[in-house]
Design an enzyme around this catalytic site. Structure first.
Site, PDB file in Angstrom:
ATOM      1  N   MET A   1       0.849  -1.195   0.000  1.00 12.21           N
ATOM      2  CA  MET A   1       0.000   0.000   0.000  1.00 12.21           C
ATOM      3  C   MET A   1       0.888   1.250   0.000  1.00 12.21           C
ATOM      4  O   MET A   1       0.450   2.330   0.398  1.00 12.21           O
ATOM      5  CB  MET A   1      -0.927  -0.002   1.220  1.00 12.21           C
ATOM      6  CG  MET A   1      -1.901  -1.183   1.183  1.00 12.21           C
ATOM      7  SD  MET A   1      -3.424  -0.890   2.082  1.00 12.21           S
ATOM      8  CE  MET A   1      -2.811  -0.654   3.723  1.00 12.21           C
ATOM      9  N   GLY A   2       2.148   1.083  -0.435  1.00 10.98           N
ATOM     10  CA  GLY A   2       3.045   2.232  -0.499  1.00 10.98           C
ATOM     11  C   GLY A   2       3.603   2.576   0.865  1.00 10.98           C
ATOM     12  O   GLY A   2       3.565   1.770   1.792  1.00 10.98           O
TER      13      GLY A   2
ATOM     14  N   LEU B   1       6.723   2.904   1.506  1.00 12.26           N
ATOM     15  CA  LEU B   1       7.649   1.768   1.588  1.00 12.26           C
ATOM     16  C   LEU B   1       8.787   2.032   2.573  1.00 12.26           C
ATOM     17  O   LEU B   1       9.293   3.151   2.678  1.00 12.26           O
ATOM     18  CB  LEU B   1       8.215   1.469   0.203  1.00 12.26           C
ATOM     19  CG  LEU B   1       7.174   1.193  -0.894  1.00 12.26           C
ATOM     20  CD1 LEU B   1       7.869   0.832  -2.210  1.00 12.26           C
ATOM     21  CD2 LEU B   1       6.198   0.089  -0.503  1.00 12.26           C
TER      22      LEU B   1
ATOM     23  N   HIS C   1       9.633  -3.499   3.215  1.00 14.30           N
ATOM     24  CA  HIS C   1       9.145  -3.710   1.845  1.00 14.30           C
ATOM     25  C   HIS C   1      10.320  -3.959   0.894  1.00 14.30           C
ATOM     26  O   HIS C   1      10.229  -4.783  -0.020  1.00 14.30           O
ATOM     27  CB  HIS C   1       8.392  -2.475   1.339  1.00 14.30           C
ATOM     28  CG  HIS C   1       7.107  -2.193   2.045  1.00 14.30           C
ATOM     29  ND1 HIS C   1       6.933  -1.123   2.878  1.00 14.30           N
ATOM     30  CD2 HIS C   1       5.912  -2.838   2.028  1.00 14.30           C
ATOM     31  CE1 HIS C   1       5.702  -1.109   3.343  1.00 14.30           C
ATOM     32  NE2 HIS C   1       5.055  -2.147   2.843  1.00 14.30           N
TER      33      HIS C   1
ATOM     34  N   GLY D   1       4.861 -10.296   3.795  1.00 14.51           N
ATOM     35  CA  GLY D   1       5.606 -10.237   5.056  1.00 14.51           C
ATOM     36  C   GLY D   1       4.928 -11.069   6.135  1.00 14.51           C
ATOM     37  O   GLY D   1       3.704 -11.106   6.229  1.00 14.51           O
TER      38      GLY D   1
ATOM     39  N   VAL E   1      10.888  -7.766   9.255  1.00 14.96           N
ATOM     40  CA  VAL E   1      12.087  -6.926   9.352  1.00 14.96           C
ATOM     41  C   VAL E   1      11.844  -5.958  10.507  1.00 14.96           C
ATOM     42  O   VAL E   1      10.752  -5.389  10.641  1.00 14.96           O
ATOM     43  CB  VAL E   1      12.331  -6.167   8.025  1.00 14.96           C
ATOM     44  CG1 VAL E   1      13.567  -5.284   8.120  1.00 14.96           C
ATOM     45  CG2 VAL E   1      12.482  -7.166   6.872  1.00 14.96           C
TER      46      VAL E   1
HETATM   47  O1  PAF Z   1      -0.190  -5.837   3.495  1.00 20.35           O
HETATM   48  C1  PAF Z   1      -0.600  -4.893   2.785  1.00 20.35           C
HETATM   49  O2  PAF Z   1       0.095  -3.891   2.560  1.00 20.35           O
HETATM   50  C2  PAF Z   1      -1.990  -4.971   2.185  1.00 20.35           C
HETATM   51  O3  PAF Z   1      -2.878  -5.575   3.059  1.00 20.35           O
HETATM   52  C3  PAF Z   1      -2.025  -5.628   0.803  1.00 20.35           C
HETATM   53  C4  PAF Z   1      -1.600  -7.090   0.871  1.00 20.35           C
HETATM   54  C5  PAF Z   1      -1.101  -4.885  -0.145  1.00 20.35           C
HETATM   55  C6  PAF Z   1      -3.434  -5.588   0.237  1.00 20.35           C
HETATM   56  O4  PAF Z   1      -3.888  -4.284   0.091  1.00 20.35           O
END
Ligand code: PAF
Length: 281
Positions: A30-31, A33, A37, A147, A176
C-alpha cells in the site's frame, strides 16, 4: 523501471516478458515503503526474473473509523525505493480504474479470517482477499511475496490461493525489525518518539514467550498469563488480543507445538494500532 497505472497498460508491459517465458514475481503493497518492503522486493528479485510492485491504498480493507484518509501516501519516495531495490514495474492504479463502478464481487475466506484482527476489524480481510485476488488476476505472477508480520493476512492469502487454485507460489518473508526490535510498519510513522520507545515492549513480550518455551513450558495459558501481565504494565497500550494460535489456521493452540504455533499481539499504542507476532520454535 516502468510505472503503469491501468490493468491494460500493465498487461501490455508484461506481455513480452511472458512471451520470453520469464517468471513474474509480485510484491503487493500500500506504499509508504520502508526497509521491510525493500526486503520483500529483494526477495522477489531472487525468486523471479521480473518484479512487479503494486502500490495501492485499498479502500475496501479499511473500516469506516480507520485511517484510510490519513494513510501516508509517499509515491515519489516509493518510486525511488522500488528503483533502488531492483523492481521492474510499479503498478499503481487509481481506485476508480481498479475497482469497477458499483463493484459487487467479494472474496471471503471464512474461518481463518474471522478471529484476531478479523474480529476487531470487520470486513478487513474481505477487502484484503478481494484486492489480492484482483492483483493476482491483473499481474498473473508465478510468485508473490508477503511479510510474516501480517501473519493472519498471510494465512488468509495461503488459504485463498489453495481454495481458488491460483497457480502462484506464496513466499513468506520474515519480519524486518527496527534496531530496537519493533516490527517495521508504515504505521510506525504515526508514533511519537516516546511511543517508539514504549513499542519496544511488544517484541520483548514475544521474546519472553519464546524464553518460556525454551525453558520447557508447553502450556499456552501459562505463557499468555505472563505475557499479558507484562504488557498490561506498558503505559498507553490498550491490548486488543494476545493469543497463541496455529500459524496456518489461526485457531487457538492450547499446547505449544514448536514451529507450528505463533504468539500474536495487537493493540493500540496511543492512537496507533500495532500488531506483531513470533513463531514459537
Ligand atoms: O499488506 C498490505 O500492505 C496490504 O494488506 C495488501 C496485501 C497490499 C493488500 O492491500
Amino acid at each position: 523501471m516502468q510505472v503503469v497505472r491501468t490493468v491494460p497498460e500493465l498487461q501490455k508491459a508484461l506481455a513480452p516478458k511472458r512471451q520470453q517465458g520469464l517468471t513474474i514475481g509480485l510484491v503487493p503493497t500500500m506504499g509508504c515503503l520502508h526497509s521491510g518492503h525493500q526486503a520483500l522486493i529483494a526477495r522477489a528479485k531472487k525468486e523471479s526474473a521480473v518484479v512487479v510492485v503494486s502500490i495501492f491504498v485499498n479502500p475496501t480493507q479499511f473500516g469506516p473509523n480507520e485511517d484510510f484518509a490519513r494513510y501516508p501516501r509517499t509515491f515519489a519516495a516509493d518510486e525511488q525505493a522500488c528503483r533502488e531495490s531492483g523492481a521492474d514495474i510499479i503498478f499503481a492504479p487509481t481506485t476508480e480504474d481498479f475497482y469497477a463502478r458499483n463493484a459487487s464481487t467479494w472474496v471471503n475466506v471464512g474461518q481463518v479470517s474471522e478471529g484476531l484482527c478479523g474480529k476487531f476489524r470487520p470486513g478487513h480481510f474481505q477487502g484484503v482477499a478481494t484486492v489480492v485476488t484482483m492483483l493476482f488476476n491483473a499481474v498473473q505472477p508465478q510468485v508473490a511475496i508477503f511479510g510474516q508480520k501480517d501473519l493472519q493476512q498471510l494465512a488468509v492469502i495461503r488459504r485463498l490461493v489453495r481454495d481458488l487454485h491460483f497457480p502462484i507460489k506464496i513466499i513468506a518473508h520474515e519480519t524486518v525489525r527496527e534496531p530496537n526490535g519493533v516490527a517495521m510498519s508504515s504505521r510506525n510513522r504515526y508514533l511519537s518518539d516516546d511511543e517508539k520507545c514504549k513499542a519496544e515492549s511488544i517484541p520483548r513480550a514475544l521474546q519472553m514467550a519464546q524464553s518460556l518455551v525454551d525453558k520447557g513450558e508447553t502450556d499456552a495459558h501459562r505463557i499468555l498469563t505472563v505475557v499479558k501481565e507484562n504488557l498490561s504494565k506498558l503505559p498507553d497500550f490498550q491490548i486488543q488480543y494476545v493469543e497463541i494460535v496455529n500459524s496456518e489456521t489461526m485457531a487457538s493452540c492450547p499446547n505449544i507445538k514448536r514451529g507450528e504455533c505463533a504468539i500474536v499481539i495487537a493493540g493500540f499504542l496511543g492512537k496507533t494500532r500495532l500488531i506483531d507476532n513470533l513463531i514459537l520454535r
